[in-house]
Structure formats: C-alpha cells, structure tokens
Design a protein around this motif. Structure first.
Motif, PDB file in Angstrom:
ATOM      1  N   SER A 222      -6.167   1.154  -8.218  1.00  0.00           N
ATOM      2  CA  SER A 222      -6.526   0.110  -9.180  1.00  0.00           C
ATOM      3  C   SER A 222      -5.492  -0.999  -9.128  1.00  0.00           C
ATOM      4  CB  SER A 222      -6.570   0.696 -10.587  1.00  0.00           C
ATOM      5  OG  SER A 222      -6.673  -0.387 -11.511  1.00  0.00           O
ATOM      6  N   ALA A 225      -6.984  -6.363 -10.825  1.00  0.00           N
ATOM      7  CA  ALA A 225      -8.130  -6.113 -11.700  1.00  0.00           C
ATOM      8  C   ALA A 225      -8.212  -7.082 -12.873  1.00  0.00           C
ATOM      9  CB  ALA A 225      -8.044  -4.681 -12.223  1.00  0.00           C
ATOM     10  N   LEU A 230     -15.486  -4.377 -13.912  1.00  0.00           N
ATOM     11  CA  LEU A 230     -16.095  -4.947 -12.705  1.00  0.00           C
ATOM     12  C   LEU A 230     -16.700  -3.794 -11.912  1.00  0.00           C
ATOM     13  CD1 LEU A 230     -14.633  -7.689 -10.405  1.00  0.00           C
ATOM     14  CD2 LEU A 230     -15.480  -5.567  -9.403  1.00  0.00           C
ATOM     15  N   PHE A 231     -17.964  -3.936 -11.535  1.00  0.00           N
ATOM     16  CA  PHE A 231     -18.641  -2.899 -10.755  1.00  0.00           C
ATOM     17  C   PHE A 231     -18.976  -3.475  -9.399  1.00  0.00           C
ATOM     18  CE2 PHE A 231     -19.411  -2.249 -15.259  1.00  0.00           C
ATOM     19  CZ  PHE A 231     -18.924  -0.954 -15.425  1.00  0.00           C
ATOM     20  N   PHE A 232     -18.720  -2.689  -8.356  1.00  0.00           N
ATOM     21  CA  PHE A 232     -18.785  -3.183  -6.988  1.00  0.00           C
ATOM     22  C   PHE A 232     -19.796  -2.347  -6.221  1.00  0.00           C
ATOM     23  CE2 PHE A 232     -16.511  -2.787  -2.717  1.00  0.00           C
ATOM     24  CZ  PHE A 232     -16.940  -4.023  -2.261  1.00  0.00           C
ATOM     25  N   ARG A 295     -19.715  -7.745 -18.413  1.00  0.00           N
ATOM     26  CA  ARG A 295     -19.326  -7.013 -17.202  1.00  0.00           C
ATOM     27  C   ARG A 295     -19.571  -7.884 -15.983  1.00  0.00           C
ATOM     28  NH1 ARG A 295     -24.269  -5.684 -18.611  1.00  0.00           N
ATOM     29  NH2 ARG A 295     -23.566  -4.483 -20.397  1.00  0.00           N
ATOM     30  N   LEU A 314     -12.112  -6.326  -4.275  1.00  0.00           N
ATOM     31  CA  LEU A 314     -13.169  -6.012  -5.258  1.00  0.00           C
ATOM     32  C   LEU A 314     -13.199  -4.512  -5.540  1.00  0.00           C
ATOM     33  CD1 LEU A 314     -16.005  -8.417  -4.056  1.00  0.00           C
ATOM     34  CD2 LEU A 314     -14.660  -8.596  -6.171  1.00  0.00           C
ATOM     35  N   LYS A 315     -12.965  -3.727  -4.482  1.00  0.00           N
ATOM     36  CA  LYS A 315     -12.973  -2.278  -4.673  1.00  0.00           C
ATOM     37  C   LYS A 315     -11.846  -1.868  -5.631  1.00  0.00           C
ATOM     38  CE  LYS A 315     -12.063   1.206  -1.589  1.00  0.00           C
ATOM     39  NZ  LYS A 315     -11.820   1.264  -0.165  1.00  0.00           N
ATOM     40  N   SER A 318     -12.454  -2.827  -9.152  1.00  0.00           N
ATOM     41  CA  SER A 318     -13.489  -2.039  -9.821  1.00  0.00           C
ATOM     42  C   SER A 318     -13.012  -0.639 -10.174  1.00  0.00           C
ATOM     43  CB  SER A 318     -14.716  -1.922  -8.915  1.00  0.00           C
ATOM     44  OG  SER A 318     -14.444  -1.031  -7.850  1.00  0.00           O
TER      45      SER A 318
END
Ligand code: TXA
Ligand code: MG
Length: 322
Positions: A222, A225, A230-232, A295, A314-315, A318
């Motif tokens: 993490s 962030a 955030l969803f990837f 979100r 992004l990973k 998320s």
C-alpha cells in the motif's frame, strides 16, 4: 512557518546551505530536498514527511561525473544506463562511499543516485555543490505531488520555500535499478520503461511485491494512496461490483468502454498516449480525492511503456492499508 513559493534559486540555495529544506521540481514529481551530507537536514526530511526511518532517500546529483564521488564499484551497465538516460527519471542503486550518512540509506550499503532533468533544480545543484537527498514531497504513503500547489496543499507551513518549476513533465517517479552479478534488477517501475532499459542492458529481473522490510518501500503493497477508496480492475468487473452512484471512473481513454449512466469519468489521455496519461495520473487522483465522489474506480492500463508504472501505482493505491 510561512511557506514561500517562487523561482528564486539563490534564496533556495541559501536555505539549503544553512541546513534547511526546500521543495524542488523534477521531471518526475516534486522532491523535498535537503543536504544529503547533513544529518540534521536529513532527519528533518523524515520528520516533515512522517516517513519511517527504514525508508531510504534518493540522492540527487548534478551529473554522471559525480557518481564516483559518492559510489564505489560502478558496473559497466550503470555507466551505459547513465549515458542513455541521465539526466532523467532513473535511479541507480550503487555501493555507497562511507561518508554518505547511514541515515540517508537507512543503514544499507547501497545509495540511490539520480540526476534529475529540471533546469531550476540543476541550477540549484550547481550552486550548493552538495548532493540533495529528496524523497517525493508528500506525507508518507500519499500520492506524490506534480505541481508546486500540490506540495503547498500538504506541506505548506512545514517548510520555508517551494521552488516552482511548473507541472512535472513525466509525472511518475523514477525507475529504480540495482545491479547483481546475474544482471540488472528493477526495484520500482517508473518514468523510464522496462523496454527502454532492456534495449541497453538486455533482459532485466523484476523484484516482486513485498510488504514487510522492503528493499525499496516504493514497493510497499500500500503506497501512493489517496484518502478515498480506490478500486483497480477491468472496467466491466468494476461496473458490475460497485454502484454507479458515488463512483468516479479513471481510464486511459473512454473509447470503446461502455460506461454506465451516472458515473463521472476521467480520461488520462483521450488520444491513448501513455506518456500523457502518466503526466496526468497523480493530479487527477488528487482531484478525485478532493471531489465529492465516494470511490474511485480505476481501469487497468495497457501493460507496456509507462502503462506498467501506472498500473503499479494504481495497484498500490488500491491496496488496503495495514
Ligand atoms: O522520481 C523520483 O524518484 C522522486 C524524485 C523527487 O526524484 N523521488 C522519489 O523518492 O520518488 P521517494 O523517497 O518517494 O521514493 C524513493 C524510493 C523509496 O521507495 C526508497 O526506498 C528507494 O527509492 N530507495 C532510495 N534509496 C534506496 C536504497 N539505498 N536502497 C533501496 N531503495 C532505495
Ligand atoms: Mg514517495
């Protein structure tokens, strides 16, 4: 402390020479700079960023000719990479000379060295004559700043001056490369693509994800962030899993994607250009973080060129914080 913002390089140099900190522009992201050879300045960097002491700082130098001053055992492939990509978004991990404080490298015998592109910061480096330790100028774990305003929003009041060099032209942090007998290793994906590096060095290895004591905390699961969740993933799966209401959708280009009504979408490059997308990535994430969406749904980018660094950020953005 009132934070000034401007382009007065001499004033910035004066602060640094006295052991103070200045935020500086680079082509990747803004850095929080201090004299890398002054332990008081380096300690202050960790404090202002709330950065854990195990996370070493990149040391910025004014050119490849300085590398032998700060590092020993410089492999031929390091020289080739400097020749091809410096000044530029590439950090090399090299055996450090003993006079580089252990605080800078968090006790490692390797130091990360980089020659950045920005003319203002290069002028600063040539005035001060010492190397600048500079992590990204954001609180630890948050998205990196790509404008002077981003720095002010978070570190205003904590540092005396922000050198304003305009928006960063690359927009993601430097690629970090280390050297082993078996060849080059990429520790962090960044502004120089894997493909470009492999043209010089041949096949490279990638250090896989790790979370505990990482070799490079930019590799923490993490990191980078925003405050909002955030969803990837693949657009269709994201749209199936999360409600349209309250969702903002981030993608390279919306062309060919069937976006449900009610979702606000942000294209990082309507032309599908991954360099442009990386330049816009962190500003758009900040904008969404400050917007009234609940979100952020972020699409997977093409796994090529700077798309890989974008996917990597992004990973991590998320990942649930532990
Ligand atoms: O583009 C960049 O690299 C920006 C600009 C300001 O130059 N800097 C940057 O710094 O991204 P920072 O501190 O946010 O991230 C540096 C990463 C960290 O994950 C750190 O652990 C790794 O570089 N690093 C620095 N020195 C290292 C060392 N001696 N060994 C292993 N990793 C190192
Ligand atoms: Mg950082």
């Amino acid at each position: 402390m009132k934070t000034g913002i401007g382009t007065d390089v001499d004033f910035a140099a004066e602060i640094l020479i006295k052991g103070g900190l200045v935020a500086v522009p680079t082509e990747t992201v803004y850095g929080l700079a201090g004299n890398a050879l002054n332990e008081v300045a380096v300690t202050e960097i960790f404090k202002v960023k709330s950065r854990p002491a195990f996370d070493p700082l990149i040391v910025h130098v004014s050119g490849a000719d300085k590398v032998a001053t700060y590092a020993s055992e410089i492999p031929e492939s390091a020289y080739q990479l400097m020749e091809s990509f410096w000044p530029g978004p590439l950090t090399l991990l090299l055996k450090k000379k003993p006079f580089i404080p252990d605080l800078v490298t968090s006790g490692s015998d390797l130091v990360g060295l980089r020659h950045p592109v920005h003319p203002i910061t290069n002028r600063l480096l040539s005035i001060v004559e010492f190397p600048l330790a500079a992590p990204s100028a954001n609180p630890f774990g948050y998205v990196s700043p790509t404008t002077a305003k981003h720095v002010e929003d978070q570190l205003g009041g904590l540092i005396p001056y922000i050198l304003d060099g305009g928006p960063c032209t690359v927009g993601v942090e430097s690629t970090i490369v280390g050297f082993r007998e078996s060849g080059c290793i990429i520790y962090r994906l960044g502004g120089i693509s894997v493909e470009s590096i492999e043209k010089i060095t041949g096949k490279v290895k990638m250090i896989s994800d790790q979370n505990n004591r990482p070799d490079a905390p930019g590799m923490l699961t993490s990191h980078y962030a925003p405050g909002k969740p955030l969803f990837f993933g693949l657009p269709d799966e994201l749209f199936r899993e999360y409600p349209a209401t309250g969702s903002a959708f981030l993608c390279l280009s919306a062309k060919g994607i069937d976006i449900p009504d009610g979702i606000v979408f942000y294209e990082l490059s309507s032309a599908g250009d991954l360099d442009e997308a990386s330049r816009n990535l962190f500003s758009v994430i900040r904008k969404l973080d400050n917007s009234d969406c609940e979100r952020i749904l972020a699409s997977v980018f093409p796994e090529q060129g700077l798309g890989r660094a974008i996917n990597d950020r992004l990973k991590r953005a998320s990942a649930k914080r532990e």
